[in-house]
Design a protein around this motif. Structure first.
Motif, PDB file in Angstrom:
ATOM      1  N   LYS A 110      15.589   6.195   0.260  1.00 32.97           N
ATOM      2  CA  LYS A 110      14.864   7.083  -0.762  1.00 32.97           C
ATOM      3  C   LYS A 110      15.568   7.324  -1.935  1.00 32.97           C
ATOM      4  N   GLU A 114      14.715   6.021  -5.878  1.00 29.83           N
ATOM      5  CA  GLU A 114      15.182   7.387  -6.933  1.00 29.83           C
ATOM      6  C   GLU A 114      15.530   6.988  -8.106  1.00 29.83           C
ATOM      7  N   ARG A 119      12.256   7.660 -11.436  1.00 28.68           N
ATOM      8  CA  ARG A 119      11.603   8.881 -10.315  1.00 28.68           C
ATOM      9  C   ARG A 119      11.636   9.652  -8.942  1.00 28.68           C
ATOM     10  N   ASP A 120      11.030  10.252  -8.960  1.00 27.08           N
ATOM     11  CA  ASP A 120      10.907  10.926  -7.370  1.00 27.08           C
ATOM     12  C   ASP A 120      10.456   9.828  -6.560  1.00 27.08           C
ATOM     13  N   LEU A 121      10.563  10.370  -5.299  1.00 27.97           N
ATOM     14  CA  LEU A 121       9.798   8.660  -4.221  1.00 27.97           C
ATOM     15  C   LEU A 121       7.790   9.246  -4.446  1.00 27.97           C
ATOM     16  N   GLU A 122       7.691  10.303  -4.134  1.00 28.78           N
ATOM     17  CA  GLU A 122       6.223  10.956  -4.467  1.00 28.78           C
ATOM     18  C   GLU A 122       5.584  10.636  -5.497  1.00 28.78           C
ATOM     19  N   GLN A 123       6.012  10.089  -6.600  1.00 31.07           N
ATOM     20  CA  GLN A 123       5.889  10.021  -7.808  1.00 31.07           C
ATOM     21  C   GLN A 123       5.298   8.308  -7.511  1.00 31.07           C
ATOM     22  N   LEU A 126       2.138   7.433  -2.341  1.00 27.71           N
ATOM     23  CA  LEU A 126       1.141   7.828  -2.177  1.00 27.71           C
ATOM     24  C   LEU A 126       2.063   8.378  -0.294  1.00 27.71           C
ATOM     25  N   SER A 127       2.871   7.112   0.119  1.00 29.38           N
ATOM     26  CA  SER A 127       3.117   7.362   1.776  1.00 29.38           C
ATOM     27  C   SER A 127       4.253   6.175   1.415  1.00 29.38           C
ATOM     28  N   ALA A 144       5.121   1.060   2.166  1.00 32.08           N
ATOM     29  CA  ALA A 144       4.647   1.743   1.869  1.00 32.08           C
ATOM     30  C   ALA A 144       2.969   2.007   1.361  1.00 32.08           C
ATOM     31  N   THR A 146       1.815   2.024  -2.613  1.00 31.62           N
ATOM     32  CA  THR A 146       1.556   3.168  -4.095  1.00 31.62           C
ATOM     33  C   THR A 146       0.447   4.556  -4.257  1.00 31.62           C
ATOM     34  N   ILE A 147       0.949   4.900  -5.742  1.00 35.10           N
ATOM     35  CA  ILE A 147      -0.412   5.338  -5.817  1.00 35.10           C
ATOM     36  C   ILE A 147      -1.547   5.383  -5.806  1.00 35.10           C
TER      37      ILE A 147
END
Length: 522
Positions: A110, A114, A119-123, A126-127, A144, A146-147
């Motif tokens: 992680k 980043e 960028r933050d992993l959450e950006q 999604l998972s 994973a 993606t958004i």
């Protein structure tokens, strides 16, 4: 001084690990340990080795390299292409070396992602599954989403892997140099160059952007071919230490029972695999350099899907023509032509006896050529031909060694699926058609026309240059450097003076002839 002590201690740990696995026997068998050191090393190994250590020397060495860590696993896999150096059995055993290690912590993955992508992993996702689905010596892979909702696989380099490889590569260079000095007969193997090639390969593998580029090039080559697929690259989530690609699913290519249970026709699968391998090597000259079953899958729709593009091979047109000429000569059992093809390709020096080399090739090829094509091993034959290097001072070509290694893998998969089917018998129509189009009489005429056309394109420039030279010559004559004139007067040999005069006369004649040619035809 401290660095030398550290190197010595490192060597002792390596030797101890090899000894415990009774892996020093492999070096003794192939005489890779110089002089009396061999007897001492093996005696020490017997003292430290685990009792009743099972397996062949190569299998023991593979286990020892696995314990020594990432650099040594990669080195062992790389050396599996060097049957000329290690011997066929040892190289075959090392080819089975599995590049599997314990995964590193997901939180480290992680942090790397980043930092690399800013960028933050959450950006980004999604998972993100913090547990790796696979872990190798250089990187590990996480699943994973993606958004945008796309299922992807994210490959992340191991923390500190670059520094670890840097230290071990320095050691490998030192050992190669030591071995070349202590065993002069090994200089022809160019061990330092072998380490350099390994260094270059690993350096490319540790830049995941290069792997992404290789995947894209392979995808472009098969854009119109439904039988083969590669993951698409998410360049927005890819950097030097992170590679994000679409997730692929399928049955491992060597899982015979699973393929049959899923309703796949094994002959169709192998025919497709043979065509893909052929097109990569001959049509494109760009092939997947690590096509073991763990990197090849069969999708639900029957298409073959490849992953892991860290090692890619390239064959220039001349090398592909050499392989084609070699195949033609083999099919005709014309061993003189086969020997000449090796000389033309620069694999053996021109001063070697063609007839003697042809006889040596016959000794290797004749027993195999007599067999039914279903039992024909082109990989084995190519390996044996490359093994003739020691007797004929043959130059070992890394790209051919990589190709031979992949042929061994391909043949192994083919026979595991159906022992009565052979990859090369399935690819034979494609090979024959390619040879006819590229090395047949019509192709050679086209090649000659292309060469002539290229020469004609250069002719106006050549004429222009000669016109300029002629004009300058007519205006100011031929001027010689003062030192040239002095050397000429100092030269006492009459022969040398006459040679000089003839050279000047030839130059003048050439310029005059060219000027007249231009005036007459211009």
């Amino acid at each position: 001084m401290f660095e030398k002590i550290a190197t010595l201690l490192r060597l002792m740990r390596i030797a101890r690990t090899l000894a415990r696995h009774d892996a020093l026997a492999a070096f003794e068998e192939e005489r890779l340990i110089p002089g009396k050191l061999a007897a001492v090393a093996v005696w020490w190994g017997r003292k430290l080795s685990r009792r009743n250590t099972p397996g062949r020397p190569g299998e023991k060495l593979a286990r020892a390299l696995t314990e020594l860590g990432p650099s040594f696993i990669k080195l062992g896999q790389f050396l599996s292409t060097r049957a000329d150096l290690l011997g066929e059995q040892l190289a075959t055993d090392l080819a089975q070396l599995q590049d599997q290690l314990s995964p590193f912590d997901g939180s480290l993955a992680k942090s790397i992602i980043e930092k690399e992508l800013g960028r933050d992993l959450e950006q980004l996702f999604l998972s993100f599954d913090m547990d790796a689905i696979s872990a190798a010596s250089i990187a590990q892979v996480h699943f994973a989403e993606t958004i945008e909702g796309e299922a992807v696989a994210v490959k992340v380099l191991r923390p500190g892997v670059e520094e670890s490889f840097r230290k071990d590569l320095k050691l490998f260079y030192s050992l190669a140099s030591l071995l070349e000095k202590s065993r002069p007969s090994f200089r022809r193997f160019r061990l330092t160059e072998v380490v350099q090639t390994f260094h270059d390969t690993v350096r490319l593998e540790m830049d995941l952007r290069m792997e992404a580029a290789g995947a894209c090039e392979l995808a472009e080559n098969f854009a119109d071919d439904f039988s083969y697929d590669t993951p698409s690259i998410d360049w927005d989530r890819t950097s030097r230490r992170v590679l994000t690609m679409s997730r692929v699913e399928g049955i491992p290519l060597d899982d015979r029972e699973a393929l049959l249970a899923a309703g796949h026709n094994l002959e169709e699968v192998l025919t497709s695999a043979a065509a893909i391998f052929f097109n990569q090597v001959f049509r494109d000259g760009f092939f997947h350099g690590d096509q073991h079953p763990g990197n090849m899958f069969v999708g639900d729709d029957g298409r073959l899907v490849a992953v892991d593009f860290g090692i890619m091979g390239r064959l220039d047109k001349n090398t592909r023509f050499f392989l084609a000429d070699m195949l033609v000569a083999l099919l005709r059992e014309d061993y003189v032509k086969l020997a000449e093809a090796h000389v033309t390709a620069g694999l053996i020096p021109a001063n070697q006896s063609i007839e003697t080399f042809a006889q040596a090739l016959r000794s290797v090829c004749q027993p195999i050529m007599g067999k039914d094509l279903s039992h024909f091993s082109f990989a084995k034959m190519l390996g044996q031909m490359l093994h003739l290097a020691e007797s004929f001072d043959m130059t070992i070509q890394p790209h051919l060694l990589l190709l031979q290694k992949n042929m061994v893998m391909a043949e192994g998969v083919s026979r595991s699926l159906d022992e009565n089917l052979n990859l090369w018998s399935l690819a034979q129509p494609l090979v024959e058609d390619w040879i006819l189009k590229n090395r047949g009489p019509e192709a050679r005429v086209r090649e000659g026309i292309t060469t002539l056309s290229g020469s004609l394109e250069k002719l106006p420039r050549l004429i222009s240059n000669l016109e300029a030279a002629s004009e300058k010559f007519s205006q100011s004559g031929l001027r010689l450097h003062s030192e040239t004139i002095q050397d000429f007067h100092k030269e006492s040999s009459g022969t040398a003076r006459w040679a000089f005069i003839l050279a000047i006369a030839s130059l003048a004649f050439s310029i005059g002839f060219t000027v007249n040619f231009i005036l007459f035809y211009g």
